[in-house]
Design a protein around this motif. Structure first.
Motif, short mmCIF file in Angstrom:
data_model
loop_
_atom_site.label_atom_id
_atom_site.label_comp_id
_atom_site.label_asym_id
_atom_site.label_seq_id
_atom_site.Cartn_x
_atom_site.Cartn_y
_atom_site.Cartn_z
N HIS A 34 5.79 -3.21 4.99
CA HIS A 34 4.62 -2.34 4.90
C HIS A 34 3.34 -3.16 4.84
O HIS A 34 3.35 -4.38 4.65
CB HIS A 34 4.74 -1.45 3.66
CG HIS A 34 6.03 -0.71 3.57
ND1 HIS A 34 6.84 -0.75 2.46
CD2 HIS A 34 6.67 0.09 4.48
CE1 HIS A 34 7.90 -0.01 2.65
NE2 HIS A 34 7.84 0.51 3.89
N ALA A 35 2.23 -2.44 5.02
CA ALA A 35 0.92 -3.08 4.94
C ALA A 35 0.66 -3.56 3.51
O ALA A 35 1.11 -2.95 2.53
CB ALA A 35 -0.16 -2.11 5.39
N LEU A 36 -0.10 -4.65 3.41
CA LEU A 36 -0.36 -5.30 2.12
C LEU A 36 -1.85 -5.47 1.90
O LEU A 36 -2.61 -5.70 2.87
CB LEU A 36 0.32 -6.68 2.06
CG LEU A 36 1.83 -6.72 2.32
CD1 LEU A 36 2.28 -8.18 2.48
CD2 LEU A 36 2.60 -6.05 1.19
N VAL A 65 0.82 -1.21 0.00
CA VAL A 65 0.00 0.00 0.00
C VAL A 65 0.85 1.26 0.00
O VAL A 65 0.37 2.35 -0.36
CB VAL A 65 -0.96 0.01 1.21
CG1 VAL A 65 -1.94 -1.13 1.13
CG2 VAL A 65 -0.18 -0.03 2.52
N GLN A 66 2.11 1.17 0.38
CA GLN A 66 2.97 2.34 0.43
C GLN A 66 3.72 2.56 -0.88
O GLN A 66 3.79 3.67 -1.38
CB GLN A 66 3.97 2.22 1.59
CG GLN A 66 4.84 3.46 1.79
CD GLN A 66 5.64 3.41 3.07
OE1 GLN A 66 5.26 2.70 4.01
NE2 GLN A 66 6.74 4.15 3.13
N THR A 67 4.29 1.49 -1.45
CA THR A 67 5.09 1.64 -2.67
C THR A 67 4.30 1.30 -3.94
O THR A 67 4.72 1.64 -5.04
CB THR A 67 6.31 0.72 -2.62
OG1 THR A 67 5.88 -0.65 -2.60
CG2 THR A 67 7.16 1.01 -1.38
N GLY A 68 3.16 0.61 -3.81
CA GLY A 68 2.38 0.21 -4.97
C GLY A 68 2.92 -1.01 -5.68
O GLY A 68 2.38 -1.43 -6.72
N GLN A 69 4.01 -1.59 -5.18
CA GLN A 69 4.60 -2.78 -5.82
C GLN A 69 3.69 -3.99 -5.62
O GLN A 69 3.15 -4.21 -4.53
CB GLN A 69 5.98 -3.05 -5.24
CG GLN A 69 6.70 -4.23 -5.90
CD GLN A 69 8.08 -4.46 -5.32
OE1 GLN A 69 8.51 -3.71 -4.42
NE2 GLN A 69 8.76 -5.46 -5.82
N LYS A 70 3.53 -4.77 -6.70
CA LYS A 70 2.66 -5.95 -6.66
C LYS A 70 3.49 -7.23 -6.78
O LYS A 70 4.46 -7.28 -7.54
CB LYS A 70 1.62 -5.91 -7.78
CG LYS A 70 0.62 -4.77 -7.62
CD LYS A 70 -0.44 -4.82 -8.72
CE LYS A 70 -1.45 -3.70 -8.54
NZ LYS A 70 -2.52 -3.73 -9.58
N LEU A 107 2.93 -16.26 7.08
CA LEU A 107 1.81 -15.94 7.97
C LEU A 107 1.53 -14.45 7.91
O LEU A 107 2.44 -13.62 7.75
CB LEU A 107 2.12 -16.37 9.40
CG LEU A 107 2.34 -17.88 9.61
CD1 LEU A 107 2.70 -18.18 11.06
CD2 LEU A 107 1.10 -18.67 9.20
N PHE A 108 0.26 -14.10 8.09
CA PHE A 108 -0.18 -12.70 8.01
C PHE A 108 -0.73 -12.27 9.36
O PHE A 108 -1.31 -13.06 10.12
CB PHE A 108 -1.27 -12.55 6.93
CG PHE A 108 -0.79 -12.84 5.53
CD1 PHE A 108 -0.35 -11.82 4.72
CD2 PHE A 108 -0.78 -14.14 5.04
CE1 PHE A 108 0.09 -12.08 3.42
CE2 PHE A 108 -0.35 -14.41 3.77
CZ PHE A 108 0.09 -13.37 2.94
N GLN A 109 -0.61 -10.96 9.62
CA GLN A 109 -1.17 -10.33 10.81
C GLN A 109 -1.93 -9.09 10.38
O GLN A 109 -1.54 -8.43 9.41
CB GLN A 109 -0.06 -9.92 11.78
CG GLN A 109 0.70 -11.08 12.42
CD GLN A 109 -0.11 -11.78 13.51
OE1 GLN A 109 -1.19 -11.33 13.90
NE2 GLN A 109 0.41 -12.90 14.00
N PRO A 110 -3.02 -8.76 11.08
CA PRO A 110 -3.72 -7.49 10.76
C PRO A 110 -2.80 -6.31 10.98
O PRO A 110 -1.99 -6.29 11.92
CB PRO A 110 -4.90 -7.48 11.70
CG PRO A 110 -5.10 -8.91 12.10
CD PRO A 110 -3.74 -9.53 12.11
N SER A 111 -2.88 -5.32 10.13
CA SER A 111 -2.06 -4.12 10.27
C SER A 111 -2.59 -3.29 11.43
O SER A 111 -3.79 -2.95 11.46
CB SER A 111 -2.10 -3.29 8.98
OG SER A 111 -1.39 -2.10 9.14
#
Length: 576
Positions: A130-132, A65-70, A80-84
């Protein structure tokens, strides 16, 4: 239900509720769109119905969400993922298992299950600090009306859909069939069908009914035909046929013709002897191979190996000798010897097709002695000679056009496949006549394609035997023209490979040798080709002394005035 984008609908779909029926509300081009789906064109028009039967995760697009890189993540991603924390919503009551997972982290599939209800950024240290944002891409497997194969549609396809499962319980998705599939569905036959798509292959029959197998044509398919076929060709023309075992004409044997000793050896069956008559003079090779003259009767017995190579053991018989007599001159003919021979046939019996195949080995030459009485015009009766090449066992379907229920024809689905749908309408209980399938003329292209499909059809031809050396070990001199003279001790005919149902050598023109003038020669009724253009008569031009001298160096024998007597003798031996 309000229309949703296909992506939104698939992401929110519970797989446990499948199958679901969807209606296309609008597409990129509003009225309808043609998409390339799984390598096939698929048209989705407004109002079309889809029956979604399965959904599979293909990949996940992960956006910083910060750099726009996909980044693309495979379904097997182990991170593993965690809520931002910056965008985490107010805590809501959670089950103990999910709460425990939150403390450890969420797998990719758990994170997608949560984000399907509400898109929110997530953290995954193995990807980015960063957030994803996660965007899944699914593949939906669906059935469409009047489409034979199931389509696989990506969830990102830009169409809007609405769920109409509840009001569409009585909708039946008609699935087309291939004609070849009906061979294994005899329990549904007889049946009426409509052609959705005609054959993709080139034409195989010259028949008028074959050209009518087009989209929209209605057929009655009565059942499987259990007849076999025989591939046949007319020696005097370039026409080829398939004869049904139901053919009611009668045949007589024709004598086989052999161009050279090698063909003669190929026609010799194990344990049998072959009686032939020489139809072209052939010079010998010293004391070992005496010359052969027109009218000589030979009995080919077996192949023998000697110090000089493989040869065909023959016995030259006189006119008075019986065919079973062991008297006569023994000859061992080399396989590379030319010449021309015709089989002695004393069988005047008329045979049906099945009886003929029981007595003879294919390929064999025959002529029609009595045409098929069920045919208005039996084209086979117009040919002086037919070569029966191979027996073919291929499944056929007995069919007829709905507007002509009594006139039947037989379709080979393995060669002439098409797409159709069973209409469920009643079929005539009376089987149609099949007489016009007794003889089917083949196109030239399919004939050669069929030859290649027969056993051994793609095998290379047998190798040529080595050519004999010229007398004295010297190479033959050329004077600018081909075949001006043959070496002494060789036969003036070109060597050819044995004919077979898979290989059909092109006959060569007669060599230019010194013999009787062409206008004085008599047509040879035993020639392998009933119509062959005559070789042009040679006239020595002034100054063409090399050609004349080349001819004079060889003492060719010329046929004397008793040629008429010799030909009458051959005609008396071979009944026609």
């Amino acid at each position: 239900m309000e229309p949703l984008s296909f992506q939104e609908y698939i992401c929110s779909l519970d797989p446990a509720t499948l199958p679901r029926i969807l209606r296309i509300c609008s597409g990129v081009y509003f009225q309808g769109s043609v998409y390339e789906i799984s390598g096939n064109e698929c048209c989705l028009s407004t109002g079309d119905l889809l029956k979604v039967t399965a959904v599979t995760l293909q990949k996940v697009i992960c956006e910083d969400v910060q750099t726009g890189q996909k980044t693309e993540l495979p379904p097997t991603f182990k991170g593993l993922f965690q809520p931002s924390p910056a965008t985490s919503p107010c805590p809501t009551p959670q089950g103990p298992s999910l709460q425990g997972s939150r403390q450890k982290g969420l797998t990719l599939h758990q994170a997608l299950g949560q984000s399907s209800r509400q898109t929110q950024p997530l953290l995954c240290p193995s990807i980015s600090p960063h957030a994803l944002l996660l965007s899944p891409v699914y593949e939906a497997q669906a059935t469409m009306h009047l489409r034979r194969d199931q389509v696989r549609i990506p969830s990102t396809l830009e169409v809007d859909v609405e769920d109409v499962t509840e009001e569409s319980q009585d909708v039946h998705f008609t699935q087309p069939l291939l004609l070849s599939e009906l061979l294994g569905m005899e329990e549904v036959l007889p049946a009426q069908a409509e052609i959705l798509e005609g054959p993709h292959s080139a034409a195989i029959f010259e028949s008028s009914w074959a050209s009518r197998l087009q989209k929209g044509q209605r057929l009655q398919i009565h059942g499987c035909s259990h007849t076999w076929r025989v591939l046949a060709s007319a020696r005097s023309s370039a026409r080829r046929f398939l004869l049904s075992s139901s053919y009611q004409g009668r045949f007589r044997r024709r004598p086989r013709q052999f161009a050279g000793v090698q063909e003669l050896a190929a026609g010799l069956q194990p344990g049998q002897r072959l009686h032939v008559v020489v139809t072209q003079d052939c010079e010998g090779r010293g004391d070992d191979v005496p010359p052969l003259s027109v009218g000589d009767r030979l009995e080919a017995q077996q192949l023998l190996q000697n110090t000089g190579g493989t040869g065909l053991l023959c016995r030259r018989r006189s006119e008075e000798e019986d065919g079973d007599d062991e008297e006569g001159e023994e000859l061992l003919l080399p396989l590379d010897l030319g010449g021309s021979f015709v089989e002695e046939v004393c069988d005047n019996k008329k045979y049906g097709l099945e009886e003929l195949l029981e007595r003879l080995t294919l390929p064999c030459d025959v002529r029609v002695a009595a045409t098929d009485p069920t045919l208005e015009r039996d084209v086979l009766g117009s040919f002086s000679s037919l070569r029966l090449e191979a027996r073919i066992s291929q499944p056929f379907l007995l069919s007829s056009f709905c507007e002509e229920p009594d006139e039947g024809f037989e379709i080979p689905p393995q060669w002439l496949d098409l797409s159709l749908v069973l209409t469920g309408e009643p079929v005539s209980t009376q089987s149609p006549s099949t007489h016009r399938s007794h003889v089917e003329e083949l196109t030239e292209a399919f004939y050669y394609q069929l030859l290649a499909q027969l056993p051994g059809g793609s095998a290379p031809p047998p190798p040529r035997p080595p050519k004999p050396k010229a007398a004295g070990g010297k190479a033959q001199k050329h004077t600018g023209r081909k075949n001006q003279a043959q070496p002494r001790g060789s036969c003036p005919s070109a060597l050819q490979h044995p004919a077979s149902p898979q290989t059909h050598p092109t006959p060569s023109l007669p060599p230019k040798v010194k013999s009787l003038p062409i206008q004085q020669s008599i047509p040879n009724k035993y020639s392998p080709c009933p119509h062959r253009p005559a070789a042009p008569q040679l006239h020595n031009a002034p100054g063409d002394t090399d050609v004349k001298r080349s001819d004079d160096e060889h003492d060719y024998e010329t046929i004397e005035g008793n040629i008429q007597k010799t030909i009458r003798k051959v005609q008396a031996i071979l009944p026609f």
